[in-house]
Every structure is written in structure tokens, then in C-alpha cells.
Write a protein that holds these residues in place. Sequence first.
Motif, PDB file in Angstrom:
ATOM      1  N   PHE A   4     -92.730 -32.083  24.401  1.00 36.89           N
ATOM      2  CA  PHE A   4     -93.990 -32.735  24.041  1.00 36.89           C
ATOM      3  C   PHE A   4     -95.167 -31.856  24.444  1.00 36.89           C
ATOM      4  O   PHE A   4     -95.236 -31.353  25.571  1.00 36.89           O
ATOM      5  CB  PHE A   4     -94.108 -34.100  24.733  1.00 36.89           C
ATOM      6  N   SER A   5     -96.057 -31.671  23.480  1.00 41.54           N
ATOM      7  CA  SER A   5     -97.308 -30.967  23.738  1.00 41.54           C
ATOM      8  C   SER A   5     -98.432 -31.794  23.120  1.00 41.54           C
ATOM      9  O   SER A   5     -98.364 -32.140  21.930  1.00 41.54           O
ATOM     10  CB  SER A   5     -97.280 -29.569  23.109  1.00 41.54           C
ATOM     11  N   ASP A   6     -99.419 -32.121  23.932  1.00 42.77           N
ATOM     12  CA  ASP A   6    -100.520 -32.976  23.482  1.00 42.77           C
ATOM     13  C   ASP A   6     -99.969 -34.276  22.895  1.00 42.77           C
ATOM     14  O   ASP A   6    -100.428 -34.765  21.861  1.00 42.77           O
ATOM     15  CB  ASP A   6    -101.379 -32.245  22.451  1.00 42.77           C
ATOM     16  N   LYS A   7     -98.952 -34.804  23.558  1.00 41.55           N
ATOM     17  CA  LYS A   7     -98.321 -36.079  23.208  1.00 41.55           C
ATOM     18  C   LYS A   7     -97.638 -36.069  21.839  1.00 41.55           C
ATOM     19  O   LYS A   7     -97.425 -37.116  21.238  1.00 41.55           O
ATOM     20  CB  LYS A   7     -99.322 -37.234  23.290  1.00 41.55           C
ATOM     21  N   LYS A   8     -97.304 -34.892  21.333  1.00 41.49           N
ATOM     22  CA  LYS A   8     -96.592 -34.778  20.060  1.00 41.49           C
ATOM     23  C   LYS A   8     -95.288 -34.014  20.279  1.00 41.49           C
ATOM     24  O   LYS A   8     -95.229 -33.087  21.089  1.00 41.49           O
ATOM     25  CB  LYS A   8     -97.448 -34.044  19.023  1.00 41.49           C
ATOM     26  N   ARG A   9     -94.259 -34.407  19.526  1.00 36.43           N
ATOM     27  CA  ARG A   9     -92.973 -33.710  19.620  1.00 36.43           C
ATOM     28  C   ARG A   9     -93.078 -32.325  18.997  1.00 36.43           C
ATOM     29  O   ARG A   9     -93.539 -32.172  17.857  1.00 36.43           O
ATOM     30  CB  ARG A   9     -91.879 -34.505  18.901  1.00 36.43           C
ATOM     31  N   VAL A  10     -92.654 -31.342  19.748  1.00 41.88           N
ATOM     32  CA  VAL A  10     -92.701 -29.964  19.256  1.00 41.88           C
ATOM     33  C   VAL A  10     -91.403 -29.258  19.639  1.00 41.88           C
ATOM     34  O   VAL A  10     -90.661 -29.708  20.507  1.00 41.88           O
ATOM     35  CB  VAL A  10     -93.900 -29.184  19.837  1.00 41.88           C
ATOM     36  N   SER A  11     -91.148 -28.137  18.990  1.00 37.71           N
ATOM     37  CA  SER A  11     -89.956 -27.337  19.277  1.00 37.71           C
ATOM     38  C   SER A  11     -90.315 -26.176  20.198  1.00 37.71           C
ATOM     39  O   SER A  11     -91.497 -25.842  20.390  1.00 37.71           O
ATOM     40  CB  SER A  11     -89.363 -26.803  17.978  1.00 37.71           C
ATOM     41  N   ILE A  12     -89.295 -25.528  20.741  1.00 38.51           N
ATOM     42  CA  ILE A  12     -89.520 -24.330  21.555  1.00 38.51           C
ATOM     43  C   ILE A  12     -90.166 -23.241  20.706  1.00 38.51           C
ATOM     44  O   ILE A  12     -91.064 -22.515  21.169  1.00 38.51           O
ATOM     45  CB  ILE A  12     -88.188 -23.848  22.159  1.00 38.51           C
ATOM     46  N   LYS A  13     -89.774 -23.150  19.454  1.00 39.27           N
ATOM     47  CA  LYS A  13     -90.348 -22.145  18.560  1.00 39.27           C
ATOM     48  C   LYS A  13     -91.843 -22.390  18.356  1.00 39.27           C
ATOM     49  O   LYS A  13     -92.640 -21.436  18.325  1.00 39.27           O
ATOM     50  CB  LYS A  13     -89.624 -22.149  17.213  1.00 39.27           C
ATOM     51  N   GLU A  14     -92.248 -23.666  18.241  1.00 39.74           N
ATOM     52  CA  GLU A  14     -93.677 -23.977  18.090  1.00 39.74           C
ATOM     53  C   GLU A  14     -94.444 -23.661  19.362  1.00 39.74           C
ATOM     54  O   GLU A  14     -95.579 -23.167  19.305  1.00 39.74           O
ATOM     55  CB  GLU A  14     -93.843 -25.455  17.705  1.00 39.74           C
ATOM     56  N   ILE A  15     -93.843 -23.931  20.508  1.00 43.47           N
ATOM     57  CA  ILE A  15     -94.470 -23.562  21.793  1.00 43.47           C
ATOM     58  C   ILE A  15     -94.699 -22.056  21.829  1.00 43.47           C
ATOM     59  O   ILE A  15     -95.764 -21.555  22.223  1.00 43.47           O
ATOM     60  CB  ILE A  15     -93.567 -23.988  22.971  1.00 43.47           C
ATOM     61  N   GLU A  16     -93.690 -21.327  21.378  1.00 43.73           N
ATOM     62  CA  GLU A  16     -93.709 -19.868  21.402  1.00 43.73           C
ATOM     63  C   GLU A  16     -94.721 -19.299  20.400  1.00 43.73           C
ATOM     64  O   GLU A  16     -95.551 -18.436  20.746  1.00 43.73           O
ATOM     65  CB  GLU A  16     -92.303 -19.362  21.077  1.00 43.73           C
ATOM     66  N   ASN A  17     -94.709 -19.790  19.175  1.00 39.26           N
ATOM     67  CA  ASN A  17     -95.544 -19.216  18.109  1.00 39.26           C
ATOM     68  C   ASN A  17     -97.000 -19.638  18.190  1.00 39.26           C
ATOM     69  O   ASN A  17     -97.908 -18.877  17.833  1.00 39.26           O
ATOM     70  CB  ASN A  17     -94.988 -19.594  16.735  1.00 39.26           C
ATOM     71  N   ASP A  18     -97.242 -20.889  18.636  1.00 36.31           N
ATOM     72  CA  ASP A  18     -98.607 -21.426  18.617  1.00 36.31           C
ATOM     73  C   ASP A  18     -99.254 -21.465  19.988  1.00 36.31           C
ATOM     74  O   ASP A  18    -100.339 -22.049  20.152  1.00 36.31           O
ATOM     75  CB  ASP A  18     -98.590 -22.847  18.028  1.00 36.31           C
ATOM     76  N   ASN A  19     -98.599 -20.860  20.969  1.00 37.72           N
ATOM     77  CA  ASN A  19     -99.139 -20.823  22.333  1.00 37.72           C
ATOM     78  C   ASN A  19     -99.488 -22.223  22.853  1.00 37.72           C
ATOM     79  O   ASN A  19    -100.549 -22.455  23.438  1.00 37.72           O
ATOM     80  CB  ASN A  19    -100.376 -19.923  22.402  1.00 37.72           C
ATOM     81  N   LEU A  20     -98.584 -23.169  22.614  1.00 42.61           N
ATOM     82  CA  LEU A  20     -98.817 -24.548  23.059  1.00 42.61           C
ATOM     83  C   LEU A  20     -98.451 -24.711  24.532  1.00 42.61           C
ATOM     84  O   LEU A  20     -97.693 -23.915  25.096  1.00 42.61           O
ATOM     85  CB  LEU A  20     -97.981 -25.511  22.214  1.00 42.61           C
ATOM     86  N   ILE A  21     -98.977 -25.754  25.131  1.00 42.64           N
ATOM     87  CA  ILE A  21     -98.688 -26.061  26.531  1.00 42.64           C
ATOM     88  C   ILE A  21     -97.879 -27.356  26.593  1.00 42.64           C
ATOM     89  O   ILE A  21     -98.247 -28.358  25.968  1.00 42.64           O
ATOM     90  CB  ILE A  21     -99.993 -26.218  27.341  1.00 42.64           C
ATOM     91  N   VAL A  22     -96.776 -27.354  27.324  1.00 39.32           N
ATOM     92  CA  VAL A  22     -95.941 -28.548  27.469  1.00 39.32           C
ATOM     93  C   VAL A  22     -96.662 -29.573  28.336  1.00 39.32           C
ATOM     94  O   VAL A  22     -97.197 -29.237  29.392  1.00 39.32           O
ATOM     95  CB  VAL A  22     -94.587 -28.192  28.100  1.00 39.32           C
ATOM     96  N   ASP A  23     -96.682 -30.823  27.875  1.00 38.82           N
ATOM     97  CA  ASP A  23     -97.326 -31.889  28.647  1.00 38.82           C
ATOM     98  C   ASP A  23     -96.704 -31.988  30.029  1.00 38.82           C
ATOM     99  O   ASP A  23     -95.471 -32.030  30.176  1.00 38.82           O
ATOM    100  CB  ASP A  23     -97.163 -33.240  27.945  1.00 38.82           C
ATOM    101  N   ASN A  24     -97.579 -32.054  31.032  1.00 39.87           N
ATOM    102  CA  ASN A  24     -97.074 -32.141  32.396  1.00 39.87           C
ATOM    103  C   ASN A  24     -96.320 -33.441  32.643  1.00 39.87           C
ATOM    104  O   ASN A  24     -95.392 -33.497  33.441  1.00 39.87           O
ATOM    105  CB  ASN A  24     -98.231 -32.020  33.386  1.00 39.87           C
ATOM    106  N   SER A  25     -96.720 -34.496  31.943  1.00 37.75           N
ATOM    107  CA  SER A  25     -95.999 -35.768  32.095  1.00 37.75           C
ATOM    108  C   SER A  25     -94.547 -35.615  31.649  1.00 37.75           C
ATOM    109  O   SER A  25     -93.638 -36.222  32.220  1.00 37.75           O
ATOM    110  CB  SER A  25     -96.679 -36.870  31.284  1.00 37.75           C
ATOM    111  N   PHE A  26     -94.322 -34.792  30.631  1.00 37.46           N
ATOM    112  CA  PHE A  26     -92.957 -34.559  30.153  1.00 37.46           C
ATOM    113  C   PHE A  26     -92.172 -33.737  31.178  1.00 37.46           C
ATOM    114  O   PHE A  26     -90.999 -34.012  31.444  1.00 37.46           O
ATOM    115  CB  PHE A  26     -92.996 -33.840  28.804  1.00 37.46           C
ATOM    116  N   ILE A  27     -92.824 -32.734  31.764  1.00 39.10           N
ATOM    117  CA  ILE A  27     -92.178 -31.935  32.812  1.00 39.10           C
ATOM    118  C   ILE A  27     -91.777 -32.830  33.984  1.00 39.10           C
ATOM    119  O   ILE A  27     -90.682 -32.714  34.545  1.00 39.10           O
ATOM    120  CB  ILE A  27     -93.120 -30.805  33.292  1.00 39.10           C
ATOM    121  N   THR A  28     -92.674 -33.764  34.337  1.00 36.43           N
ATOM    122  CA  THR A  28     -92.385 -34.678  35.444  1.00 36.43           C
ATOM    123  C   THR A  28     -91.160 -35.536  35.143  1.00 36.43           C
ATOM    124  O   THR A  28     -90.327 -35.797  36.019  1.00 36.43           O
ATOM    125  CB  THR A  28     -93.600 -35.577  35.725  1.00 36.43           C
ATOM    126  N   LEU A  29     -91.026 -35.976  33.895  1.00 36.22           N
ATOM    127  CA  LEU A  29     -89.853 -36.768  33.507  1.00 36.22           C
ATOM    128  C   LEU A  29     -88.572 -35.934  33.599  1.00 36.22           C
ATOM    129  O   LEU A  29     -87.519 -36.445  33.997  1.00 36.22           O
ATOM    130  CB  LEU A  29     -90.024 -37.313  32.092  1.00 36.22           C
TER     131      LEU A  29
END
Length: 677
Positions: A464-489
Motif C-alpha cells: 500500500f502506498s498512499d492508501k492504494k494497492r500497488v506492486s513492487i514494480k510500481e514502487i520501483e518505477n514510480d518512486n512510491l513510498i510504502v505506507d508506514n501503517s502497512f509496514i506496522t501491520l
Amino acid sequence: MDINNIRNQLLDEAKSSPNLLSDLAGLETYISESYNNRSFIELLQNADDAIATKFKIIKDNDFLYVANNGRTFNAKDVESLCRSASSTKTRGESIGYRGIGFKSVVGFAKEIHIISGDLEITFSKERTKNEIPNALRVPLIRIPHSIIEKDKSLIATNVKNLISDGFRTVFIFTGVRANEIETEYENFDYKSLLFLNNVVTTEISISNYSITHIDKTIISESESKLKINNNGNQTEWLISNYKKTAIAFQIEEGFPARINQTDALVYSFLPTEDITGLGVIVNGDFSTDPSRKHLIYDNETNVTIKNIATQIINLIEKNLSNNKAENNSIIKALVPYCDPRMISFKKTSFEKLLLEQIKNVNSVYFEKLELPPNWLNPKDYNCIVKSNGNLVIGSSSLNIDGLVSFLKYLGAKEASFETLKTKINNSEISILGCVQISKYIFTSILSMNNDNFIISIKDLKILFSDKKRVSIKEIENDNLIVDNSFITLLIENGLTEFDIKQIFKKVISNYKNDLFLDKEGEIPLIPQKIKNITNENWYNNSVEGTTDKVKYGLKRWRSAEEITLEILNLNGFNLQDVSKQNIGYDLDGFDPNGEEIHIEVKSITLPGQKFKLTNNEIGVAQEKQKKFYIAVVRQTDDFFEIAMISDPIKNLVLNRQCVQWIWECSEYEYNPKRFEL
């Protein structure tokens, strides 16, 4: 009816062989002792075989009258009654077939008179002994005699009344001892009525008057419902029939209920002392020992066990894919009490043979049946497999204790990640589901270090990035940040922050240390002030101290979740208990307006007492928003209170406490609706 030919033949046999007659007397005594406390049942069985619908017992002084409205006796019936084990009944077509059951009544009677149509006979040891003086002892039921006029006058009034009430056959037992017959009556098990084919009304008047009525409703060719009313005490049963076998489910609160193991007995039309091993009673054409208390595992019994096993599999297949309460109740009753994996270590018993037959009935069906893997909750698993077109087992069914291990015993296997992977992106899985899938993938990467596996999962939308489901590839290509709430879970579900960073370093080529929102782990999602709590629909009338005057008959020993579920469903909700599925809330379903609702139950002992939320619950509350409620409940000696709080993320102040990252609420409005216990 002229029975002189039968009587004369029996007398000739007895006179020519008095020793044989003495042996028959011993056999009669043995049968009577073996059938101890079962005479009522045997007489009821005989009435049912005679296609009677009414059965009545009256005790008058030392006379016991047993009457039924079935077909009357003919000459063949009289002869089979007089001779041991010479019944005219065909096995499988009637309840009794040995022709010895009636001998069980000799233990509590001096003489027996039978009046049936134009038949009037007496069985008397004294009169038989006078006829055969050379016999050392004589049986009671062997030589029929005519009823003497003196005896006729003593019983005439009661017999006349019974016949005028529509009864066609009357047995009169003389010299009945009150304590013995009352003991028989007290030991009479009403469940013996479950598998009768014809009798629907029984009346018993001994020391206390008892009337039992059976109301039978045909649901289909294979199912019926019975209501047995015994002096105002009513029990309900669902009977499932298949090839002259039957399975009985007891109904409680409108649904089939699991019967206690010691009460779930095998019936050979009458109860044996062998248990089924399931939460149901089963009935069939089993062979038994002379006492009819224990099964004999001959060919007939084994065929009947196989038929019952087939019937159970049919019921499991029929109810497994549904998610309704009645279907789940039936499945729950059919789950074995013992661990089926241990059955091979048990000695031969009905329970063992039945489970072995169940496993062999339809192995192909269960081999194709896939279960949720132990790393994914059933609800999200079902979301994925639905899109795959596979057989879906209701998530609440999978919550039944022992069901998953039972299905595995029958051949079902857990679904593999590879079979689920291609459907993940097209499935509306929850945040918790994404966390569990991510954990599985991350753990796999850490353990096997397989580049091909990493490539195969990069397109999966499980982060999850900005409360939306994303893939690792999208994190990689679009320089997204993983939601900290998701990391906490993820951390709450067993991963460490170090593990997560190591994974991201492996799978994301441009990994940066600021991939998380906040290195300190703070999640900026908690409002600082209490907002007005929205109490809609049913909750509008909920004011402090308000008591609902409806008597709910609630049971104090039940859990807070169970009582809350029962009350809300009685007030227009349509909810089911999902508390064991670990999906972030306890109750799931629809409110009185048909709107989706998810309820987490929190129990307190005093108003204003703190309660805690886990990160799982917080994550789901963020996702569901107005559809998510906290039910704060309190139980006293007399009341059960429920205060509903909607959208807790918006409407509550939550203080983060460092105790395995839980969320604590210490300030909220408590305006419960009160229910009398």
C-alpha cells in the motif's frame, strides 16, 4: 378367529417333548433379562410395524393396558408370537424382525391377555403347567388359551373404552408390580420415537399422566422435520433419509445443533450403547446382539455403515459451499469428535468403521477440493478463488472447529501460492490479506533467495502506498513510498523492520532508506479531538440507562461476541460470527437497512474503562471507515449493554501504547442500550 389348530399343534409338541418346553422357558427368561427396561420400546415397535398411528398405555390397579390402532392379528401373527424367533416380518421392511421382542414383557406380568379384532387369547404359565404337568418349567408365551369369563369381566370396561377410542388391538398384562413398571417408564427414552414410521401419538398414564405427540413435516423425499411434544416439553429434529438409513440432527434455536458425544448414539431403530463419533444420531438396519445394545459387524451392518457414510458425504457436499447458518450448523454436527488422523489406532468400533468408509466414498471430490493455506485468512482466500471459478467453501464454514483437519483427512489439500498468484490482482482482498500475502512472499524470499521467484511476484499488487494497492514494480518505477501503517501491520504479523528492509533491498533496484513514511514508526492517522459519534438507525433510541423491555432469554455463560450477535440479529441485523478468522473484527454482515457492516466487540466491566485495538483492527477500520463499528459491551447480573461507535478512526481519540503496538481508547461516549438477562 379359530386358533384351535395352532393351539393343538403347540400342545402336541410340548407334550411330546416337555424338556424342550423347559428349555424354551429358560430362553424366554434370558430374553426378558437381556431386554431389561426395553419393554415399552418393544411394544411401541410392534405397534409401528402394525402401521398404527396411535399408541396408549394405561395402568389400572395391577392391570396394564397397552393399545394401538394398527392392523389386527391374523393366524400367522399368533403363531409367530407363540414360537420363538419365527417372525413373519421381513428384515429392512419393519423395525423388528427376529420375533423375540415381545418375549421381553414377561418380566413384569403374571398373565397376558390379547384382544385384537375377533381374537381373544390368554397366555398363562399356571394354565400351561396344568396342561403339561411333566415339564419342570414352562414359558409364559407359548400355549394360547381362551380368556375365562372372570378375567373378561375385570377388564371389560377399559377394553370397551379403548376400542371406542379407535384402538383395535389391546394387550392386558396382569399382576403388574407398580415399582417395576414405573422404573420401565422412567427409563423410556423419547428419542426412540425418532425413527418410527407410523406412530405419531403416544399416551402413557401410569403414576403420572404423559402424552406425547409427534408432528411430522415432509420437506422433501429425503428430509423431514419432527416436533416431539412430551407433556409440553418440545424438541425439534431434522431427519435426513437415504437407502433405509437416517441421520437425526437436533434443532436448537432454529438450527441443527451438535449433540453431545455420549448422547449421539447408533440406533437400530432402538438405541444401542455404541456412539456415532459425530454430533448426530444415526439409524439403520444394523445387526445387534440379542440385547440389541451392541452392534455385530456382519455384512448387513457393514453395508448399512457404507450407506450412512455415503449419506454423510452427500450432506457435506450439499452444505459445504453455502455460507448460511443452517448449512454451517449441519456441517458442524457432522465433524468427528476425535481427530480422524488417530482413528487407525482405535479398536474396531462403529466410529472407526464409519470414518474409514467416509474416506472411501468420494475421494475424487476431496482430492480436487482446495483449502485456504495456513498463511492466508479464509475470507480473502475465497475472494481469490471465486475469481478463479473454483469450488468455494464459505469462510464461516472454515471457522468450524475441526472441519479443516477433517477435510484434509478426506483428501483435501491446501491451495499453493502458485495456484493463487495469477488471481491476486483481480481480487478485492483486504489490507490484512495483502499483509499476509506479503509476509508469505517476504519469508519465502528470505529462505530461498530465488531470483526467478522475485521476478514472478513483482507485479503483484500487495503493498500500500498512499492508501492504494500497488506492486513492487510500481514502487520501483514510480518512486512510491510504502505506507508506514502497512509496514506496522507487517511487523505486527511477525516480520521485523530489519527483515522488511532486507527484502526491499533485494527486490527494489533503487531502494532508499526513506521508503517508509516515518523512520520513528509514528503513523499520522489519529485525530486529536473526539468528533460527534454518529448513532444511526437502530442506535437513535440508545440513551444512557435505556432498557429494552423485550425478554431475550440470554445465557450468561456465552461470550460477549455470541450475546452481541444474538441481540443484534434479534433487532434486525443479519450478522455472523467471524471472530476466529483473525480478520480485524468479530461480527460481519448487514445492518437493518441492508447496509454492509463490520463490528469489533470490546467488553468492559465499568463505563469509561479503557479498551484496546490491535493494528489489524486499526487497519481494517481505516479501510472500512463508516462501515466499521466498535460495540462496547458490558454485562451485569441483570443486563447486557451495547454501545455502538461508528468509524472509530474518525470519531475516537486513540493513544498509541508500546505493548506490541496496540491502540488504546480512554475517552468515548457510553450510551448503551440495555437488555434484560
